[in-house]
Design a protein around this motif. Structure first.
Motif, short mmCIF file in Angstrom:
data_model
loop_
_atom_site.label_atom_id
_atom_site.label_comp_id
_atom_site.label_asym_id
_atom_site.label_seq_id
_atom_site.Cartn_x
_atom_site.Cartn_y
_atom_site.Cartn_z
N HIS A 72 0.83 -1.21 0.00
CA HIS A 72 0.00 0.00 0.00
C HIS A 72 0.86 1.26 0.00
O HIS A 72 0.53 2.25 -0.66
CB HIS A 72 -0.92 -0.01 1.23
CG HIS A 72 -2.00 -1.05 1.14
ND1 HIS A 72 -3.07 -0.95 0.27
CD2 HIS A 72 -2.18 -2.21 1.83
CE1 HIS A 72 -3.86 -2.00 0.41
NE2 HIS A 72 -3.34 -2.79 1.36
N GLU A 73 1.99 1.22 0.74
CA GLU A 73 2.89 2.38 0.78
C GLU A 73 3.52 2.63 -0.60
O GLU A 73 3.60 3.78 -1.06
CB GLU A 73 3.98 2.18 1.83
CG GLU A 73 3.49 2.19 3.27
CD GLU A 73 2.81 0.87 3.66
OE1 GLU A 73 2.93 -0.10 2.86
OE2 GLU A 73 2.17 0.83 4.72
N GLN A 74 3.97 1.57 -1.25
CA GLN A 74 4.57 1.71 -2.58
C GLN A 74 3.54 2.19 -3.60
O GLN A 74 3.87 3.00 -4.48
CB GLN A 74 5.18 0.37 -3.02
CG GLN A 74 6.39 -0.04 -2.21
CD GLN A 74 6.87 -1.43 -2.57
OE1 GLN A 74 6.06 -2.30 -2.95
NE2 GLN A 74 8.17 -1.68 -2.43
N THR A 75 2.33 1.69 -3.46
CA THR A 75 1.28 2.14 -4.38
C THR A 75 0.96 3.62 -4.18
O THR A 75 0.76 4.36 -5.14
CB THR A 75 0.00 1.29 -4.16
OG1 THR A 75 0.30 -0.09 -4.34
CG2 THR A 75 -1.08 1.71 -5.14
N ALA A 76 0.94 4.05 -2.91
CA ALA A 76 0.69 5.47 -2.61
C ALA A 76 1.80 6.35 -3.18
O ALA A 76 1.54 7.43 -3.73
CB ALA A 76 0.56 5.67 -1.10
N GLU A 77 3.06 5.89 -3.07
CA GLU A 77 4.17 6.64 -3.65
C GLU A 77 4.06 6.73 -5.17
O GLU A 77 4.38 7.76 -5.78
CB GLU A 77 5.50 5.99 -3.26
CG GLU A 77 5.83 6.10 -1.77
CD GLU A 77 7.13 5.39 -1.42
OE1 GLU A 77 7.77 4.85 -2.37
OE2 GLU A 77 7.50 5.37 -0.24
N LEU A 78 3.63 5.62 -5.78
CA LEU A 78 3.45 5.61 -7.24
C LEU A 78 2.37 6.60 -7.66
O LEU A 78 2.53 7.32 -8.67
CB LEU A 78 3.11 4.20 -7.70
CG LEU A 78 2.89 4.02 -9.21
CD1 LEU A 78 4.14 4.39 -10.00
CD2 LEU A 78 2.46 2.59 -9.52
N VAL A 107 1.53 9.32 -6.10
CA VAL A 107 2.10 10.67 -5.96
C VAL A 107 2.97 11.02 -7.16
O VAL A 107 2.96 12.15 -7.66
CB VAL A 107 2.89 10.75 -4.64
CG1 VAL A 107 3.65 12.08 -4.56
CG2 VAL A 107 1.96 10.61 -3.45
N LYS A 108 3.78 10.05 -7.63
CA LYS A 108 4.61 10.28 -8.81
C LYS A 108 3.76 10.59 -10.04
O LYS A 108 4.09 11.48 -10.84
CB LYS A 108 5.48 9.05 -9.09
CG LYS A 108 6.65 8.86 -8.14
CD LYS A 108 7.48 7.66 -8.56
CE LYS A 108 8.65 7.44 -7.61
NZ LYS A 108 9.46 6.26 -7.99
N SER A 156 2.50 14.09 -10.16
CA SER A 156 3.52 15.12 -10.37
C SER A 156 3.72 15.48 -11.84
O SER A 156 4.33 16.50 -12.15
CB SER A 156 4.86 14.66 -9.78
OG SER A 156 5.35 13.51 -10.47
N TYR A 196 -8.17 6.33 -8.33
CA TYR A 196 -7.50 5.08 -7.94
C TYR A 196 -8.53 4.04 -7.51
O TYR A 196 -9.43 4.32 -6.71
CB TYR A 196 -6.52 5.34 -6.79
CG TYR A 196 -5.92 4.08 -6.22
CD1 TYR A 196 -5.01 3.33 -6.96
CD2 TYR A 196 -6.27 3.64 -4.94
CE1 TYR A 196 -4.46 2.16 -6.44
CE2 TYR A 196 -5.72 2.48 -4.41
CZ TYR A 196 -4.82 1.75 -5.17
OH TYR A 196 -4.28 0.58 -4.65
#
Length: 323
Positions: free
Chosen positions: A92-98, A100-101, A104, A113
């Motif tokens: 879930h953390e990696q998906t949230a970072e993706l 955000v990218k 941008s 999502y």
């Protein structure tokens, strides 16, 4: 005493011989000749007007079809978007970072999502295979991110470039560009636009020929009058003016009749379009010509009438000129 009585008479004669008075009399004479010629040959004049009006109506109707088709295409087709399939192994953390990218990027306006749990629920609702999916041990569907581009990025070339850049990011398995219908509808509206331009060019030529031929016949019918006017010293501009006004008058009346025919067409076809809109499940409102579009058509037709009359008169007036 006599001087006082004669003074107003001299002033009156001077006013009658002023430039404005002479110009006013010449304009009035030219318009009277135009209306007299129209009334004397009313059947032929009306026939010419209706032929020109129908010629103008064809490109006008084509323009209305293009304008309404373009508006309908925007109404039917949703915003083109990118559907991103996220790797199932991401946390879930990696998906949230993706996510955000993805936000941008300057071309991205909004991201919708859908988690893996939500995608399978959506699939069960729309596919009808909910019982079969319940037999599976794990969810086979990935999480999905639907990217909505900004208004300036809603072009096929820009979206393809964005698709290529996003595929380089880690955690993205595949990206689908939902622009097939958008491309087809754009191609269809562009085709209609090209047809409208082609028809308009041919109709302008046809209108010019019809008005020119009508003026040519008027010149031959008044050949003896023109010869007499040349004998008494009438200028070429004085002789030309009634024919030029005749072309303007024919263009004005023809364009007004054309606008009425266009409105009748919109009124008649609207019931047919309503049946089609019921089938597609959407409301389609046909839009007619706006005031500025109507005025533009009238002005263009009047200019065509004046220019065609000028060419025809200049050409065929040489035949009646005294050598």
């Amino acid at each position: 005493m006599n001087y006082a009585n004669n003074k107003p008479t001299k002033l009156k004669k001077k006013d009658n011989n002023s430039f404005f008075s002479r110009w006013k009399r010449q304009i009035g004479y030219a318009w009277r000749n135009t209306f007299n010629d129209f009334s004397q040959h009313i059947f032929a004049s009306l026939l010419t007007i209706f032929v020109i009006a129908i010629s103008i109506t064809l490109p006008t109707i084509s323009y209305l079809l293009w304008k309404n088709a373009n508006q309908t295409a925007k109404q039917w087709y949703p915003t083109p978007n990118l559907t991103i399939y996220i790797n199932k192994d991401l946390t879930h953390e990696q998906t949230a970072e993706l996510i955000v990218k993805l936000k941008s990027y300057p071309e991205v306006d909004q991201i919708d999502y859908l988690s893996r749990e939500r995608t399978i629920e959506e699939f069960k609702t729309w596919s009808g295979f909910s019982n079969a999916l319940d037999l599976l041990d794990e969810n086979p569907l990935p999480a999905v991110a639907i990217v909505m581009p900004k208004e300036e990025a809603k072009k096929t070339v820009i979206l393809h470039q964005l698709q290529t850049e996003l595929l380089k990011l880690d955690g993205i398995d595949d990206i689908k560009l939902d622009d097939s219908w958008f491309t087809r509808l754009t191609a269809l509206t562009n085709m209609i636009k090209s047809v409208v331009w082609i028809i308009s060019v041919f109709m302008i030529i046809a209108v010019s020929l019809v008005i020119g031929n009508s003026i040519r016949l008027n010149i031959f019918a008044r050949k003896q009058t023109i010869v007499v006017m040349q004998l008494i010293g009438a200028t070429e501009g004085f002789i030309l003016r009634p024919f030029l006004y005749s072309g303007i008058f024919i263009g004005l009346v023809s364009s007004v009749v054309s606008l009425l025919l266009s409105e009748i067409f919109i009124f008649q076809i609207e019931s047919i379009i309503l049946n089609v809109s019921d089938i597609f499940g959407t409301m389609i409102h046909l839009e007619g010509l706006l005031w500025d579009e109507s005025i533009l058509i009238i002005l263009i037709t009047m200019i065509i009438g004046w220019f065609s009359s000028l060419i025809a008169t200049k050409k065929y007036l040489k035949i009646t000129r005294i050598t």
